[in-house]
Design a protein around this motif. Sequence first.
Motif, PDB file in Angstrom:
ATOM      1  N   ALA A   1     -10.915   3.532  -0.118  1.00 54.00           N
ATOM      2  CA  ALA A   1      -9.985   2.973   0.879  1.00 54.00           C
ATOM      3  C   ALA A   1     -10.393   1.528   1.180  1.00 54.00           C
ATOM      4  CB  ALA A   1     -10.035   3.797   2.167  1.00 54.00           C
TER       5      ALA A   1
ATOM      6  N   VAL B   1      -4.883   7.642  -3.924  1.00 48.47           N
ATOM      7  CA  VAL B   1      -3.827   6.978  -3.149  1.00 48.47           C
ATOM      8  C   VAL B   1      -4.309   5.587  -2.742  1.00 48.47           C
ATOM      9  CG1 VAL B   1      -2.513   7.095  -0.985  1.00 48.47           C
ATOM     10  CG2 VAL B   1      -2.916   9.177  -2.314  1.00 48.47           C
ATOM     11  N   ARG B   2      -3.426   4.599  -2.806  1.00 53.12           N
ATOM     12  CA  ARG B   2      -3.788   3.244  -2.365  1.00 53.12           C
ATOM     13  C   ARG B   2      -3.652   3.208  -0.849  1.00 53.12           C
ATOM     14  NH1 ARG B   2      -0.359  -0.958  -4.166  1.00 53.12           N
ATOM     15  NH2 ARG B   2       1.277   0.540  -3.708  1.00 53.12           N
ATOM     16  N   VAL B   3      -4.795   3.213  -0.160  1.00 51.69           N
ATOM     17  CA  VAL B   3      -4.751   3.367   1.299  1.00 51.69           C
ATOM     18  C   VAL B   3      -5.515   2.244   1.986  1.00 51.69           C
ATOM     19  CG1 VAL B   3      -6.636   5.069   1.176  1.00 51.69           C
ATOM     20  CG2 VAL B   3      -5.277   4.946   3.237  1.00 51.69           C
TER      21      VAL B   3
ATOM     22  N   LEU C   1      -7.380  10.672   1.177  1.00 54.12           N
ATOM     23  CA  LEU C   1      -6.300  10.069   0.379  1.00 54.12           C
ATOM     24  C   LEU C   1      -6.887   9.219  -0.746  1.00 54.12           C
ATOM     25  CD1 LEU C   1      -3.809   8.970   3.207  1.00 54.12           C
ATOM     26  CD2 LEU C   1      -3.543  10.891   1.626  1.00 54.12           C
TER      27      LEU C   1
ATOM     28  N   TRP D   1       0.849  -1.198   0.000  1.00 51.83           N
ATOM     29  CA  TRP D   1       0.000   0.000   0.000  1.00 51.83           C
ATOM     30  C   TRP D   1       0.882   1.243   0.000  1.00 51.83           C
ATOM     31  CZ3 TRP D   1      -5.052  -1.127  -0.433  1.00 51.83           C
ATOM     32  CH2 TRP D   1      -5.453  -2.406  -0.030  1.00 51.83           C
ATOM     33  N   ASP D   2       0.317   2.369  -0.505  1.00 63.34           N
ATOM     34  CA  ASP D   2       1.037   3.648  -0.381  1.00 63.34           C
ATOM     35  C   ASP D   2       1.007   4.094   1.086  1.00 63.34           C
ATOM     36  OD1 ASP D   2       1.417   3.847  -3.151  1.00 63.34           O
ATOM     37  OD2 ASP D   2      -0.556   4.785  -3.434  1.00 63.34           O
ATOM     38  N   VAL D   3      -0.189   4.021   1.682  1.00 67.39           N
ATOM     39  CA  VAL D   3      -0.352   4.522   3.056  1.00 67.39           C
ATOM     40  C   VAL D   3      -1.196   3.537   3.863  1.00 67.39           C
ATOM     41  CG1 VAL D   3      -1.253   6.404   4.513  1.00 67.39           C
ATOM     42  CG2 VAL D   3      -0.283   6.949   2.274  1.00 67.39           C
TER      43      VAL D   3
ATOM     44  N   ALA E   1      -8.135   8.690   5.540  1.00 63.20           N
ATOM     45  CA  ALA E   1      -8.234   7.609   4.548  1.00 63.20           C
ATOM     46  C   ALA E   1      -9.163   8.032   3.403  1.00 63.20           C
ATOM     47  CB  ALA E   1      -8.744   6.333   5.216  1.00 63.20           C
TER      48      ALA E   1
ATOM     49  N   VAL F   1      -3.271   3.664   7.335  1.00 67.93           N
ATOM     50  CA  VAL F   1      -3.757   4.523   8.417  1.00 67.93           C
ATOM     51  C   VAL F   1      -4.172   3.587   9.548  1.00 67.93           C
ATOM     52  CG1 VAL F   1      -5.467   6.229   9.103  1.00 67.93           C
ATOM     53  CG2 VAL F   1      -4.551   6.276   6.775  1.00 67.93           C
TER      54      VAL F   1
END
Length: 378
Positions: free
Chosen positions: A108, A26-28, A21, A3-5, A18, A7
């Motif tokens: 997300a 963004v892949r969260v 993003l 994943w990028d992020v 989330a 949380v």
Amino acid sequence: MDWDVAVVGAGPAGSTLARLLASAGVRVVLLERCPLPRYKACGGGLTGRSLALLPQQVLHIVRVWSRQATVSYGGHLSVARSPRPAVGLVLRSEMDALLADLAVRAGAVLMPDSAVTAACREGDGVRLAVGGKALRVRYVVAADGSTGVFQGPMGSAVGLGPCAPRIGAVEAEVADPGGAWGTALRGDFDVVPGGYGWVFPKGDTLSIGVASWRSGVGGSQLRASLSRYIDLLGMGDREVLTLRGHPIPVGGRLKLRALYSACALRVGDAAGLADPLFGEGIAYALESAHLAAPVLIAALHADRGSEALRPYAQALGRQVYRTFRVASALSRAFYRAPGPWIGVARVHASVGDLAWRWATAAGRLPGGEGFGPAESSW
Ligand SMILES: Cc1cc2nc3c(=O)[nH]c(=O)nc-3n(C[C@H](O)[C@H](O)[C@H](O)COP(=O)(O)OP(=O)(O)OC[C@H]3O[C@@H](n4cnc5c(N)ncnc54)[C@H](O)[C@@H]3O)c2cc1C
């Protein structure tokens, strides 16, 4: 990277971040240790500060709109009123489940029942242990609240500094059949040393709590104060549905360097972001998520090295901590001896009115309707 992020924590800070993003592509992944909906000890009071940052859907789950607060000290009662709704009251279980759902709808991936138990730096990212599995992510966000795992050695393992001081709070959910209490908020400033007691109505329940800013006032003293307070309110015979202690991280003293590292940052309670005067935290959890999102997005688009997340901490310093420093000073003076302050507000209505306006943060609801004191009275 998986994943990028990642949380960690699906409270208002984590789910909002989330959602923001994911909306930007963004892949969260949103990791939450509890199944949702989950209980959170909280008055659920939404001021104009919170409402301005919440999605409009939250308006549909507000249980009570309050226009009035009764403040008591030393047997004297003062009442603040507003012709417009001044505070919205929600059940945190409902609001947090809704915010997590909105994050999912934005793209997300939510993993409930997934406690993060370990974290360490690996290459230019972070490896997390989640339920016996390893997840590799570029950035991890500590949104795990005031008692979360990133408060301890896991925080240092990803380069985050030590955390904010916390005050003690205990809250009970008390049955209020038929909503007999009504819609008024109540704050009593002489029921616990160095703090206050509150009643926040939620329709068929009341959140009744006490918090103390004084060091040395521990859990057992707070529980005893809460029990006396409930008796004082004439509700000693009411059914107590839940009783929980939970620290509030009153902000203002956290070093900016503790808030971010090359691969991690803190938001919400995990960043010590509760208002030092009354302990309001939802607004600042939301604000930190809104400040963190663009910084994370920029950092993912252009590798800016180990200081890529610094603009987040700087923005928090400018927009939140500066106000918190003033509120901290006020808080120390106020809780040392609340009597004279409340006395001045009683005699000079303009002072009481100012405090009521500040506490509720008049403004506009997400739909554009006016919110909070327009022509208030004290
Ligand atoms: C008694 C009390 C009353 C309050 N009343 C109010 C009020 O009326 N209004 C107001 O604005 N503020 C109030 N606050 C403050 C407010 O509750 C917090 O500031 C707010 O919840 C912070 O949101 P958050 O998202 O940062 O953290 P939280 O809401 O605490 O969410 C953190 C999440 O992280 C999860 N988590 C923790 N560890 C892990 C892990 N290892 N892995 C995965 N997930 C994890 C938790 O389960 C939780 O869901 C009150 C606080 C207390 C204690």
